[in-house]
Scaffold this active site. Sequence first.
Site, PDB file in Angstrom:
ATOM      1  N   GLU A  64     -12.585   8.983   2.377  1.00 43.91           N
ATOM      2  CA  GLU A  64     -11.735   9.632   1.384  1.00 43.91           C
ATOM      3  C   GLU A  64     -11.626   8.763   0.128  1.00 43.91           C
ATOM      4  O   GLU A  64     -11.740   7.540   0.184  1.00 43.91           O
ATOM      5  CB  GLU A  64     -10.347   9.873   1.975  1.00 43.91           C
ATOM      6  CG  GLU A  64     -10.414  10.837   3.150  1.00 43.91           C
ATOM      7  CD  GLU A  64      -9.078  11.191   3.775  1.00 43.91           C
ATOM      8  OE1 GLU A  64      -9.002  12.276   4.358  1.00 43.91           O
ATOM      9  OE2 GLU A  64      -8.128  10.397   3.687  1.00 43.91           O
ATOM     10  N   CYS A  73      -1.023   5.422  -0.028  1.00 45.33           N
ATOM     11  CA  CYS A  73      -1.457   4.189   0.635  1.00 45.33           C
ATOM     12  C   CYS A  73      -1.269   4.279   2.135  1.00 45.33           C
ATOM     13  O   CYS A  73      -0.195   4.642   2.608  1.00 45.33           O
ATOM     14  CB  CYS A  73      -0.589   3.014   0.191  1.00 45.33           C
ATOM     15  SG  CYS A  73      -0.931   2.467  -1.423  1.00 45.33           S
TER      16      CYS A  73
HETATM   17  N1  SAH Z   1      -7.746  -2.901   3.211  1.00 40.68           N
HETATM   18  C1  SAH Z   1      -7.240  -3.363   1.974  1.00 40.68           C
HETATM   19  C2  SAH Z   1      -7.133  -2.282   0.945  1.00 40.68           C
HETATM   20  C3  SAH Z   1      -6.704  -0.926   1.415  1.00 40.68           C
HETATM   21  S1  SAH Z   1      -5.087  -0.745   2.038  1.00 40.68           S
HETATM   22  C4  SAH Z   1      -5.896  -4.021   2.159  1.00 40.68           C
HETATM   23  O1  SAH Z   1      -5.350  -3.942   3.244  1.00 40.68           O
HETATM   24  O2  SAH Z   1      -5.442  -4.655   1.215  1.00 40.68           O
HETATM   25  C5  SAH Z   1      -4.138  -0.569   0.542  1.00 40.68           C
HETATM   26  C6  SAH Z   1      -2.664  -0.935   0.675  1.00 40.68           C
HETATM   27  O3  SAH Z   1      -1.964   0.044   1.438  1.00 40.68           O
HETATM   28  C7  SAH Z   1      -2.419  -2.264   1.348  1.00 40.68           C
HETATM   29  O4  SAH Z   1      -1.569  -3.061   0.586  1.00 40.68           O
HETATM   30  C8  SAH Z   1      -1.748  -1.863   2.644  1.00 40.68           C
HETATM   31  O5  SAH Z   1      -0.893  -2.877   3.075  1.00 40.68           O
HETATM   32  C9  SAH Z   1      -1.037  -0.615   2.259  1.00 40.68           C
HETATM   33  N2  SAH Z   1      -0.676   0.273   3.376  1.00 40.68           N
HETATM   34  C10 SAH Z   1      -1.312   0.437   4.547  1.00 40.68           C
HETATM   35  N3  SAH Z   1      -0.676   1.369   5.304  1.00 40.68           N
HETATM   36  C11 SAH Z   1       0.384   1.803   4.592  1.00 40.68           C
HETATM   37  C12 SAH Z   1       1.400   2.807   4.798  1.00 40.68           C
HETATM   38  N4  SAH Z   1       1.411   3.549   5.891  1.00 40.68           N
HETATM   39  N5  SAH Z   1       2.323   2.983   3.822  1.00 40.68           N
HETATM   40  C13 SAH Z   1       2.272   2.278   2.679  1.00 40.68           C
HETATM   41  N6  SAH Z   1       1.328   1.357   2.414  1.00 40.68           N
HETATM   42  C14 SAH Z   1       0.388   1.120   3.355  1.00 40.68           C
END
Ligand code: SAH
Length: 361
Positions: free
Chosen positions: A101, A354
């Site tokens: 996605e 996110c």
């Molecule tokens: N894998 C990389 C980039 C993608 S995740 C990383 O972890 O940095 C992008 C962001 O979304 C990260 O900061 C992660 O902590 C956050 N994230 C993951 N699951 C989430 C959720 N359920 N709600 C809000 N943010 C979330």
Amino acid sequence: MPSALPRKTPEAKEKGFLAGYTLAELAELLSPLPRYRAGQIFSRISGGAASFGEMTELPKSLRQELGEKYSVYSSEISARLTDRDGTAKLQITLYDGGKIEAVLLGDGKDRNTACLSTQAGCPMGCVFCKTGALSFKRNLLSAEIVEQFLFLRKTAGKAGPGAGGISNIVIMGMGEPLLNLEELRRAIAVITAKEGSGLSPRRITVSTSGIAAGIRDLAEKGPPVRLALSLTTADSELRERLMPVTRTNPLKELKAALKEYQKTENRRITLEMVLLGGINTRQKDIEELGRFAEGLDVIVNLIPWNPVEGMFFEGRALREPESGELAAFTELLEKQGIAYTRRRRKGRGVGGACGQLGAAD
Ligand code: SAH
Ligand code: SF4
């Protein structure tokens, strides 16, 4: 007529998707074709041409030959979902049937951010993230990353040469970008090339769960992108339980790597803090955060956890932080003098916020 192009190699399938090639790579791949031809093809692909047939400035025989050996894209859009808040989520089917996605986040004015994936699934297993709950399939190819950008640019409605409707890119989709750094580098080289879309690398943010060696590699070899670390909590013991990557990349080592990064790239680093109700919003989390931030130039980005059905942490169902919890957290941050922003909630209606991305199963 003898062929002007090299023969198709057995591993050609992965190599045959031209959207992922830098201009130099394309010139080499297509040699002995003159370099200006590679330049024409590169700028047409960057400009949004989806097939060789559209490249009418090329001789017909060459277009035909290119079509037999290569394709411009490797993937295709299988669904497009639009949220009421303007967020668009694309579901993309890869050449091998895998699904990923990509998300377009607009501010309603002139800022359109493309959120790109770097892996199908993710091997990191962060307990709060939907992508992390999927099985890891594989790293994406440069073409598969570039194509997300091109598809989103078209979705933004201003395709054509240059960055078009896209003002910023965040590498915050599915996957851990620093585990796929070589293909990500190629993709960024394509997207930032002045002969192509020409987006400045400073408008690109790479977000990592915290791979110290990858941060060092990026510091050493570039490109000069912005960096974001998904810190979540600076309490090591809790972080190990929430984000298993901490076991092999302790916070001390991460901080040292960030310092090194800041030596070469003298720009603010974002610390992303997903706030999990009742878990990482304690006084201790703030204190440890203060200590972690010492000596670094950082801004904290608060992200209230976006709900994902059926996610547990040590037997407890995860929940969003309550508004009082959030207020207390920001008050403590202010007391400590830590700069912060709050991420706007975008894309929840289409599962494109996110941590909600999960088309890989
Ligand atoms: N894998 C990389 C980039 C993608 S995740 C990383 O972890 O940095 C992008 C962001 O979304 C990260 O900061 C992660 O902590 C956050 N994230 C993951 N699951 C989430 C959720 N359920 N709600 C809000 N943010 C979330
Ligand atoms: Fe992977 Fe990032 Fe999700 Fe962690 S938060 S599982 S690293 S996509």
